[in-house]
Design a protein around this motif. Structure first.
Motif, PDB file in Angstrom:
ATOM      1  N   ALA A   1      13.650   2.639  -0.717  1.00 62.31           N
ATOM      2  CA  ALA A   1      14.764   2.209  -1.565  1.00 62.31           C
ATOM      3  C   ALA A   1      16.009   3.039  -1.293  1.00 62.31           C
ATOM      4  CB  ALA A   1      14.368   2.305  -3.035  1.00 62.31           C
ATOM      5  N   GLU A   2      15.843   4.341  -1.075  1.00 61.06           N
ATOM      6  CA  GLU A   2      16.984   5.207  -0.772  1.00 61.06           C
ATOM      7  C   GLU A   2      17.635   4.802   0.546  1.00 61.06           C
ATOM      8  OE1 GLU A   2      15.359   9.120  -0.721  1.00 61.06           O
ATOM      9  OE2 GLU A   2      15.350   9.339  -2.906  1.00 61.06           O
ATOM     10  N   ASP A   3      16.812   4.509   1.556  1.00 59.61           N
ATOM     11  CA  ASP A   3      17.350   4.110   2.858  1.00 59.61           C
ATOM     12  C   ASP A   3      18.144   2.805   2.737  1.00 59.61           C
ATOM     13  OD1 ASP A   3      16.249   6.319   4.071  1.00 59.61           O
ATOM     14  OD2 ASP A   3      14.471   5.261   4.812  1.00 59.61           O
ATOM     15  N   ILE A   4      17.598   1.859   2.007  1.00 57.13           N
ATOM     16  CA  ILE A   4      18.292   0.576   1.837  1.00 57.13           C
ATOM     17  C   ILE A   4      19.589   0.771   1.053  1.00 57.13           C
ATOM     18  CG2 ILE A   4      18.145  -1.713   0.779  1.00 57.13           C
ATOM     19  CD1 ILE A   4      15.099  -1.563   1.333  1.00 57.13           C
TER      20      ILE A   4
ATOM     21  N   ALA B   1       0.814  -1.219   0.000  1.00 57.89           N
ATOM     22  CA  ALA B   1       0.000   0.000   0.000  1.00 57.89           C
ATOM     23  C   ALA B   1       0.847   1.269   0.000  1.00 57.89           C
ATOM     24  CB  ALA B   1      -0.927   0.005   1.214  1.00 57.89           C
ATOM     25  N   TYR B   2       2.162   1.125  -0.029  1.00 59.99           N
ATOM     26  CA  TYR B   2       3.041   2.296  -0.027  1.00 59.99           C
ATOM     27  C   TYR B   2       2.801   3.149  -1.272  1.00 59.99           C
ATOM     28  CZ  TYR B   2       6.190   1.060   3.864  1.00 59.99           C
ATOM     29  OH  TYR B   2       6.727   0.798   5.085  1.00 59.99           O
ATOM     30  N   SER B   3       2.883   4.442  -1.100  1.00 62.97           N
ATOM     31  CA  SER B   3       2.855   5.350  -2.245  1.00 62.97           C
ATOM     32  C   SER B   3       4.190   5.263  -2.983  1.00 62.97           C
ATOM     33  CB  SER B   3       2.613   6.785  -1.772  1.00 62.97           C
ATOM     34  OG  SER B   3       3.731   7.244  -1.005  1.00 62.97           O
ATOM     35  N   ASP B   4       4.227   5.832  -4.178  1.00 61.99           N
ATOM     36  CA  ASP B   4       5.480   5.847  -4.930  1.00 61.99           C
ATOM     37  C   ASP B   4       6.572   6.565  -4.140  1.00 61.99           C
ATOM     38  OD1 ASP B   4       4.309   4.483  -6.996  1.00 61.99           O
ATOM     39  OD2 ASP B   4       3.947   6.265  -8.234  1.00 61.99           O
ATOM     40  N   ARG B   5       6.187   7.634  -3.448  1.00 59.84           N
ATOM     41  CA  ARG B   5       7.164   8.385  -2.656  1.00 59.84           C
ATOM     42  C   ARG B   5       7.697   7.543  -1.501  1.00 59.84           C
ATOM     43  NH1 ARG B   5      11.452  11.252  -2.510  1.00 59.84           N
ATOM     44  NH2 ARG B   5      11.597  12.729  -0.782  1.00 59.84           N
TER      45      ARG B   5
END
Length: 364
Positions: free
Chosen positions: A278-281, A268-272
């Motif tokens: 992904a940036e954190d990982i 249910a995550y938004s694209d943002r």
């Protein structure tokens, strides 16, 4: 030029006033505070290092605590840079070059230029001829500059540990052409451990320390300092760093895919939200990679607990880091050093999350 330095109470008052102006994006008033300090007899070096620099450090601290937005942090940093430039061009504070020549530069991919700029201005005030090359200087360009100039030393700045491999390349290249390197900036560790590990001729914790070391003289490289980087870091011979560095993109994709399987709510995550995850990982994988480069568990654990603090301040559950570490551990189970580093990070993260009343990532 007068060299009177303001007392502690006066400095604190001026810092508070400067803080208020830069966070309100009032550049004109901020410049007025700086110029008034000079007119009242505060020496230019103290204005740079005891007034402007601490306010800028507070900007970073407040951003980390989520009390300043990214836009506010950028605006405040831009004002600080313009204040330094305005101060540098005041005739009353310029010093006539009487010492040698120093090149000041940030390593490749390092955009945090303010520490290097402060050092360049302090050295200029003390009578050095300074070639300030600015942010993000590719190593070939730095070496080309050294071939065209006669310099006494290179002062190399880096704030982010993930730039350490680039710093190593720059240090090795400078020493190979006979130029000593003074390293500085948060990337090299609070005690300079990574500066010395990567072969720097000297390290300093701040601009005053760097200026003092340069005044005392830094020994030039020896004939053996042109050796290969693997000789500096023999652990790189196991190829873990190389293999993990090449697989960074794939590791990020794999961690995301496994997290989606284990946490259906991510669907249910938004694209943002997905982009931020992904940036954190990607940052986690990048810091793991550089920890492998220097073979230092603490570099990675410090980053993880700091990240936990950043997430907590933004009301994101820091416990979400644990599953990502477990997935990475599974993916890298055949890599002994990576397994060791990830294991230590999991212990440190668990300890930080279970300490009552403590914000993970905050100073102990």
């Amino acid at each position: 030029m007068r060299t009177m330095t303001a007392g502690p109470t006066t400095i604190r008052t001026m810092r508070d006033r400067l803080w208020a102006t830069v966070t309100n994006r009032d550049e004109h008033s901020a410049a007025g505070i700086v110029f008034s300090a000079l007119d009242d007899g505060m020496d230019a070096e103290a204005v740079l290092l005891d007034l402007i620099a601490p306010v800028q450090a507070r900007v970073g601290t407040e951003w980390a605590a989520n009390r300043l937005t990214v836009a506010q942090e950028h605006a405040a940093s831009a004002i600080a840079e313009r204040l330094i430039a305005a101060l540098a061009h005041r005739p009353a504070v310029r010093a006539r070059p009487r010492l040698g020549r120093i090149t000041v530069a940030c390593v490749e991919r390092e955009w945090h230029v303010l520490p290097a700029r402060l050092l360049a201005e302090v050295l200029t005030l003390r009578g050095w001829h300074v070639d300030f090359l600015g942010a993000q200087v590719p190593t070939p360009h730095l070496i080309a500059h050294l071939h065209s100039s006669t310099v006494d030393a290179v002062a190399l700045s880096s704030s982010i540990p993930t730039r350490l491999p680039a710093a190593h390349a720059a240090i090795s290249a400078c020493k190979a052409v006979g130029v000593p390197v003074l390293a500085g900036g948060a990337a090299f560790g609070a005690d300079g451990r990574y500066a010395y590990l990567l072969g720097a001729s000297a390290w300093a914790p701040d601009a005053r320390g760097a200026a003092g070391q340069l005044a005392d003289g830094i020994p030039g490289p020896s004939l053996t300092d042109g050796r290969q980087q693997f000789d500096d870091l023999p652990h790189l011979g196991d190829q873990e760093y190389t293999l993990v560095a090449r697989a960074q993109g794939q590791l990020v994709k794999q961690v995301l895919a496994e997290l989606e399987k284990g946490f259906p709510a991510m669907a249910a995550y938004s694209d943002r939200q997905r982009e931020r995850t992904a940036e954190d990982i990607a940052h986690v994988v990048e810091f793991l990679t550089v920890a492998l480069y220097v073979d230092d568990d603490e570099l990675f654990t410090t980053f993880l607990t700091w990240t936990a603090g950043i997430l907590t301040a933004r009301r994101v559950p820091a416990r979400s880091l644990g599953p990502a570490l477990e997935i990475l551990g599974t993916e890298l189970k055949d890599f002994p050093r990576a397994t060791r580093i990830l294991g230590q990070a999991q212990l440190a993260l668990a300890g930080a999350l279970t300490t009552p009343g403590r914000n993970p990532g905050a100073p102990a």
